[in-house]
Design an enzyme around this catalytic site. Structure first.
Site, mmCIF file in Angstrom:
data_model
loop_
_atom_site.group_PDB
_atom_site.id
_atom_site.type_symbol
_atom_site.label_atom_id
_atom_site.label_comp_id
_atom_site.label_asym_id
_atom_site.label_seq_id
_atom_site.Cartn_x
_atom_site.Cartn_y
_atom_site.Cartn_z
ATOM 1 N N HIS A 87 20.912 -27.144 -133.050
ATOM 2 C CA HIS A 87 19.668 -26.488 -133.457
ATOM 3 C C HIS A 87 18.704 -27.527 -134.046
ATOM 4 C CE1 HIS A 87 21.567 -22.207 -133.887
ATOM 5 N NE2 HIS A 87 21.238 -22.501 -132.659
ATOM 6 N N ASP A 191 27.972 -20.166 -136.124
ATOM 7 C CA ASP A 191 27.795 -21.604 -135.892
ATOM 8 C C ASP A 191 29.125 -22.286 -135.597
ATOM 9 O OD1 ASP A 191 25.052 -21.688 -136.139
ATOM 10 O OD2 ASP A 191 25.043 -22.393 -138.207
ATOM 11 N N ILE A 379 15.588 -19.920 -144.369
ATOM 12 C CA ILE A 379 14.751 -20.932 -145.024
ATOM 13 C C ILE A 379 13.436 -20.347 -145.529
ATOM 14 C CG2 ILE A 379 13.546 -21.813 -142.992
ATOM 15 C CD1 ILE A 379 14.073 -24.648 -144.168
ATOM 16 N N THR A 380 12.894 -19.354 -144.827
ATOM 17 C CA THR A 380 11.660 -18.745 -145.315
ATOM 18 C C THR A 380 11.889 -17.993 -146.625
ATOM 19 O OG1 THR A 380 12.084 -16.896 -143.810
ATOM 20 C CG2 THR A 380 10.510 -18.546 -143.088
#
Length: 463
Positions: A87, A191, A379-380
């Site tokens: 990613h 992941d 992350i936001t």
């Protein structure tokens, strides 16, 4: 079982656009620009929470100076050590953080362990304000029999191994088994399952470590089960689309009920690797091999759901099932650790008690990110959370709630560190290490080959 083909979205997202500042925000910034004092502020942790907090402080106060302290020799926290190597687009946020670090009002000090090399109280004495943004560097234990057996790892350590976290560089998981079980159904679980099953040639052009790539080339893992104690409606992983929960359910239902075409069915039947989701199962025991020397399976309690909405919980039915496997990866959550005896800490919630980022009963001390709210969100979420902490700090500064008069800032801390034999790493030092990693990667067609050994890093810097 036949594999399903999915498109995977990053577990961290970065907004493409940002609304212009409001008039009140511009006014707030202008009020500070007229002040004579240079606030000395310290941020502990250089992951997303630390850099976003710093970014907000520098943007909204024209004189503030921010020092960022980091225990690792290198910056960026989970963006470097947590984002999956396949990613790379998620790691582009590093460019934004680098611009922040290049500000003449910002300084990075790596290789400094706050709580050991310098205390939080010493930082508070040197700065007008201190922000703790050091994240969640531990994992939730399974607390079941057999957890200590070889072949059982935390997903956090496994991620650190393939992403080059120095403390995990010698993990050396045994991938000689044919079945792995991942406990937990969040983004990290997906992941690690994906990395286990991705053909190694698809990872050769990523920044995965060479040691991990070599182990994956020799891997015998063919099947991965991703196990959750609740149902499909409660899975924790996310997708990057509007109305994510509804869309996620649509995807799961379609995959479970639609019959593939002839060509697709043939492709599934011939696939060398497979994965699957197991719902309503809770781990009860890691089963040992006959000689008792390693994990050979896991005993799962069958559960059912009780309650509705947010109150839904999984309760055992009394039935159990044994699932043979040679590798168990526990992905049931990260957790923060207390950093210093002088800082309040809630061990049950794994956070620093706070009100909108103000640490309870400790004036001038703040927190942001996972250590503030727990290890949740993308992350936001961290960006918004950190901006709130930054704004609260600036409001307290404006209201006269922080110490008045000059503070020595890094000059005082540098003297303490020097007297204790600690040699901090600057951002320009990091850029030398970065150039070395990129150079080593170019030789093998990778974006970089990460440096894993802190002693080697220090030698390259002439320390």
């Amino acid at each position: 079982m036949a594999p399903r083909c999915w498109r995977w979205w990053p577990w961290l997202a970065w907004p493409r656009t940002r609304p212009p500042p409001s008039e009140s925000t511009q006014s707030f910034r202008q009020q500070f620009s007229t002040q004579e004092q240079t606030p000395q502020i310290c941020v502990v942790g250089s992951g997303p929470a630390g850099f976003y907090t710093t970014q907000h402080l520098l943007k909204h106060h024209s004189r503030a100076h921010v020092d960022i302290y980091e225990k690792q020799l290198v910056p960026f926290g989970l963006v470097r050590f947590g984002v999956a190597p396949d990613h790379p687009e998620v790691k582009n946020v590093i460019n934004t953080f680098t611009r922040t670090a290049h500000s003449d009002r910002c300084a990075f000090h790596g290789n400094v362990v706050v709580g050991r090399d310098v205390t939080v109280q010493e930082l508070r004495d040197a700065y007008h304000a201190v922000v703790l943004s050091y994240g969640a560097e531990d994992h939730q234990a399974l607390e079941i029999p057999g957890e200590e057996l070889p072949g059982v790892f935390s997903a956090r350590a496994f991620v650190g191994w393939y992403n080059g976290l120095p403390e995990n560089r010698e993990l050396a998981p045994d991938l000689s088994c044919d079945t792995a079980v991942v406990l937990g159904q969040g983004n990290v679980a997906l992941d690690v399952a994906r990395i286990l099953l991705t053909p190694p040639e698809h990872l050769e052009k990523t920044d995965i470590t060479e040691a991990a790539l070599g182990a994956l080339r020799q891997s015998q893992v063919k099947t991965v089960w991703i196990v959750g104690r609740r149902g499909a409606l409660q899975v924790a992983f996310t997708i990057k689309v509007p109305r994510p929960r509804k869309r996620l359910m649509e995807l799961l239902l379609r995959a479970a009920t639609e019959k593939p075409g002839v060509a697709e069915a043939a492709r599934w039947a011939s696939a060398p690797r497979a994965w699957g989701l197991r719902f309503l199962r809770s781990p009860r025991q890691v089963l040992p091999s006959p000689d008792g020397r390693r994990a050979a399976g896991i005993r799962l309690a069958v559960t059912r759901l009780e309650g509705v909405g947010e109150a839904t919980r999984a309760v055992p039915t009394g039935d159990v099932e044994d699932l043979p496997c040679g590798l168990v990866l526990s992905s049931i959550g990260y957790k923060s650790r207390p950093i210093d005896p002088s800082v309040p800490f809630d061990p049950k919630l794994g956070v620093i008690p706070n009100m909108e980022g103000r640490v309870v009963d400790v004036p001038g001390l703040y927190c942001s990110g996972w250590v503030k709210r727990g290890p949740t969100g993308v992350i936001t979420t961290t960006m918004t959370d950190s901006f709130v902490t930054g704004q609260i700090l600036l409001q307290d500064l404006k209201a006269g709630l922080l110490p008045s008069g000059p503070r020595p800032g890094y000059a005082a801390v540098k003297a303490l560190l020097s007297s204790r034999g600690v040699w901090p790493v600057s951002f320009s030092d990091w850029e030398k290490l970065d150039a070395e990693e990129v150079s080593r990667g170019q030789g093998v067609g990778k974006p970089r080959e990460k440096l894993l050994d802190p002693q080697e890093m220090l030698r390259l810097l002439g320390r």
